[in-house]
Structure formats: structure tokens, C-alpha cells
Design a protein around this motif. Structure first.
Motif, PDB file in Angstrom:
ATOM      1  N   VAL A 166       0.863  -1.172   0.000  1.00  0.00           N
ATOM      2  CA  VAL A 166       0.000   0.000   0.000  1.00  0.00           C
ATOM      3  C   VAL A 166       0.902   1.226   0.000  1.00  0.00           C
ATOM      4  N   GLU A 167       0.608   2.160  -0.888  1.00  0.00           N
ATOM      5  CA  GLU A 167       1.351   3.416  -0.894  1.00  0.00           C
ATOM      6  C   GLU A 167       0.413   4.530  -0.464  1.00  0.00           C
ATOM      7  N   LEU A 168       0.732   5.146   0.660  1.00  0.00           N
ATOM      8  CA  LEU A 168      -0.060   6.259   1.174  1.00  0.00           C
ATOM      9  C   LEU A 168       0.583   7.559   0.703  1.00  0.00           C
ATOM     10  N   THR A 169      -0.230   8.458   0.211  1.00  0.00           N
ATOM     11  CA  THR A 169       0.285   9.725  -0.311  1.00  0.00           C
ATOM     12  C   THR A 169       0.058  10.891   0.643  1.00  0.00           C
ATOM     13  N   GLU A 170      -0.791  10.682   1.649  1.00  0.00           N
ATOM     14  CA  GLU A 170      -1.078  11.726   2.624  1.00  0.00           C
ATOM     15  C   GLU A 170      -1.059  11.129   4.025  1.00  0.00           C
ATOM     16  N   PRO A 171      -0.691  11.936   5.018  1.00  0.00           N
ATOM     17  CA  PRO A 171      -0.775  11.426   6.392  1.00  0.00           C
ATOM     18  C   PRO A 171      -2.234  11.283   6.804  1.00  0.00           C
ATOM     19  N   GLY A 172      -2.496  10.357   7.705  1.00  0.00           N
ATOM     20  CA  GLY A 172      -3.868  10.188   8.188  1.00  0.00           C
ATOM     21  C   GLY A 172      -4.051   8.901   8.945  1.00  0.00           C
ATOM     22  N   ARG A 173      -5.240   8.726   9.470  1.00  0.00           N
ATOM     23  CA  ARG A 173      -5.593   7.540  10.247  1.00  0.00           C
ATOM     24  C   ARG A 173      -6.050   6.439   9.295  1.00  0.00           C
ATOM     25  N   VAL A 174      -5.510   5.228   9.498  1.00  0.00           N
ATOM     26  CA  VAL A 174      -5.883   4.073   8.682  1.00  0.00           C
ATOM     27  C   VAL A 174      -6.353   2.960   9.606  1.00  0.00           C
ATOM     28  N   ALA A 175      -7.475   2.342   9.246  1.00  0.00           N
ATOM     29  CA  ALA A 175      -7.987   1.181   9.975  1.00  0.00           C
ATOM     30  C   ALA A 175      -7.570  -0.064   9.189  1.00  0.00           C
ATOM     31  N   TRP A 176      -6.406  -0.617   9.527  1.00  0.00           N
ATOM     32  CA  TRP A 176      -5.878  -1.810   8.866  1.00  0.00           C
ATOM     33  C   TRP A 176      -6.646  -3.029   9.354  1.00  0.00           C
ATOM     34  N   CYS A 177      -7.018  -3.920   8.442  1.00  0.00           N
ATOM     35  CA  CYS A 177      -7.736  -5.134   8.805  1.00  0.00           C
ATOM     36  C   CYS A 177      -6.862  -6.002   9.714  1.00  0.00           C
ATOM     37  N   GLY A 178      -7.430  -6.419  10.834  1.00  0.00           N
ATOM     38  CA  GLY A 178      -6.720  -7.289  11.763  1.00  0.00           C
ATOM     39  C   GLY A 178      -7.153  -8.739  11.662  1.00  0.00           C
ATOM     40  N   CYS A 179      -8.357  -8.973  11.129  1.00  0.00           N
ATOM     41  CA  CYS A 179      -8.874 -10.346  11.051  1.00  0.00           C
ATOM     42  C   CYS A 179      -8.436 -11.065   9.777  1.00  0.00           C
ATOM     43  N   LYS A 180      -7.948 -10.299   8.798  1.00  0.00           N
ATOM     44  CA  LYS A 180      -7.448 -10.829   7.515  1.00  0.00           C
ATOM     45  C   LYS A 180      -8.558 -11.397   6.640  1.00  0.00           C
ATOM     46  N   HIS A 181      -9.808 -11.018   6.903  1.00  0.00           N
ATOM     47  CA  HIS A 181     -10.949 -11.497   6.117  1.00  0.00           C
ATOM     48  C   HIS A 181     -11.723 -10.365   5.444  1.00  0.00           C
ATOM     49  N   SER A 182     -11.205  -9.152   5.477  1.00  0.00           N
ATOM     50  CA  SER A 182     -11.897  -8.005   4.904  1.00  0.00           C
ATOM     51  C   SER A 182     -12.067  -8.139   3.397  1.00  0.00           C
ATOM     52  N   GLY A 183     -13.220  -7.739   2.903  1.00  0.00           N
ATOM     53  CA  GLY A 183     -13.457  -7.687   1.467  1.00  0.00           C
ATOM     54  C   GLY A 183     -12.796  -6.480   0.835  1.00  0.00           C
ATOM     55  N   LYS A 184     -12.298  -5.561   1.669  1.00  0.00           N
ATOM     56  CA  LYS A 184     -11.618  -4.358   1.188  1.00  0.00           C
ATOM     57  C   LYS A 184     -10.173  -4.331   1.668  1.00  0.00           C
ATOM     58  N   ALA A 185      -9.600  -5.502   1.871  1.00  0.00           N
ATOM     59  CA  ALA A 185      -8.228  -5.600   2.387  1.00  0.00           C
ATOM     60  C   ALA A 185      -7.296  -4.729   1.552  1.00  0.00           C
ATOM     61  N   PRO A 186      -6.399  -4.046   2.218  1.00  0.00           N
ATOM     62  CA  PRO A 186      -5.951  -4.223   3.598  1.00  0.00           C
ATOM     63  C   PRO A 186      -6.703  -3.379   4.625  1.00  0.00           C
ATOM     64  N   ARG A 187      -7.735  -2.679   4.180  1.00  0.00           N
ATOM     65  CA  ARG A 187      -8.498  -1.854   5.120  1.00  0.00           C
ATOM     66  C   ARG A 187      -9.661  -2.652   5.719  1.00  0.00           C
ATOM     67  N   CYS A 188     -10.007  -2.308   6.929  1.00  0.00           N
ATOM     68  CA  CYS A 188     -11.096  -2.982   7.634  1.00  0.00           C
ATOM     69  C   CYS A 188     -12.440  -2.625   7.007  1.00  0.00           C
ATOM     70  N   ASP A 189     -13.300  -3.630   6.833  1.00  0.00           N
ATOM     71  CA  ASP A 189     -14.662  -3.387   6.365  1.00  0.00           C
ATOM     72  C   ASP A 189     -15.704  -3.932   7.361  1.00  0.00           C
ATOM     73  N   GLY A 190     -15.262  -4.293   8.556  1.00  0.00           N
ATOM     74  CA  GLY A 190     -16.168  -4.794   9.569  1.00  0.00           C
ATOM     75  C   GLY A 190     -16.401  -6.306   9.527  1.00  0.00           C
ATOM     76  N   SER A 191     -15.694  -7.010   8.658  1.00  0.00           N
ATOM     77  CA  SER A 191     -15.877  -8.464   8.534  1.00  0.00           C
ATOM     78  C   SER A 191     -15.596  -9.209   9.829  1.00  0.00           C
ATOM     79  N   HIS A 192     -14.774  -8.629  10.709  1.00  0.00           N
ATOM     80  CA  HIS A 192     -14.437  -9.303  11.972  1.00  0.00           C
ATOM     81  C   HIS A 192     -15.671  -9.522  12.843  1.00  0.00           C
ATOM     82  N   ARG A 193     -16.729  -8.765  12.637  1.00  0.00           N
ATOM     83  CA  ARG A 193     -17.949  -8.930  13.428  1.00  0.00           C
ATOM     84  C   ARG A 193     -18.656 -10.238  13.126  1.00  0.00           C
ATOM     85  N   ASN A 194     -18.352 -10.851  11.981  1.00  0.00           N
ATOM     86  CA  ASN A 194     -19.008 -12.094  11.564  1.00  0.00           C
ATOM     87  C   ASN A 194     -18.151 -13.336  11.786  1.00  0.00           C
ATOM     88  N   LEU A 195     -17.018 -13.189  12.456  1.00  0.00           N
ATOM     89  CA  LEU A 195     -16.123 -14.337  12.682  1.00  0.00           C
ATOM     90  C   LEU A 195     -16.405 -14.994  14.014  1.00  0.00           C
TER      91      LEU A 195
END
Length: 78
Positions: free
Chosen positions: A49-78
């Protein structure tokens, strides 16, 4: 492809600076949410991932996100 290990059932919310980052897709890295090479010998590959601006990122921790590498809330269904 085998299922990745669940590193945690919530995102890693981090303040990030511009630059290139390698997100861990296998869930085995000791440097979560980033790759440390633990995937070697498996079918998993980190995601660059190449970020071009500083900011807050919600990186997926469950590794099951449909929008990986960003979190999409999939961890709620595990």
C-alpha cells in the motif's frame, strides 16, 4: 487458498505517514498489521500500500476483509 490466521478481531487503527507499507495477509506476522516475512513457504503474499497523505488508517486485523488491507467490519461475523 487456505484461510489466514486471525491476528485480532478488530482493526489496527494507526496514524500513518506517507510511504510504502506491506500489510500482512497471512496473519502470522509478529509486527501486525505489517509483514515480517512469516508468510514464506505459504500461498500468502503481503499487500503493498502506498499512502500519499498522512492520516488515520484502519488496517484489517482479522485478515478477512473484502476491502483488504483496510477494515470493512468483517471481523464482526467471525
Amino acid at each position: 487458498m487456505p484461510n489466514p490466521e486471525i491476528a485480532q478481531k478488530s482493526p489496527y487503527v494507526l496514524e500513518m505517514q506517507p510511504g510504502k507499507y506491506w500489510w500482512c495477509a497471512c496473519g502470522k506476522s509478529q509486527k501486525q498489521p505489517f509483514c515480517d516475512g512469516s508468510h514464506k513457504g505459504s500461498e500468502f503474499r503481503p499487500v503493498m500500500v502506498e499512502l500519499t497523505e498522512p492520516g488515520r488508517v484502519a488496517w484489517c486485523g482479522c485478515k478477512h476483509s473484502g476491502k483488504a488491507p483496510r477494515c470493512d467490519g468483517s471481523h464482526r461475523n467471525l
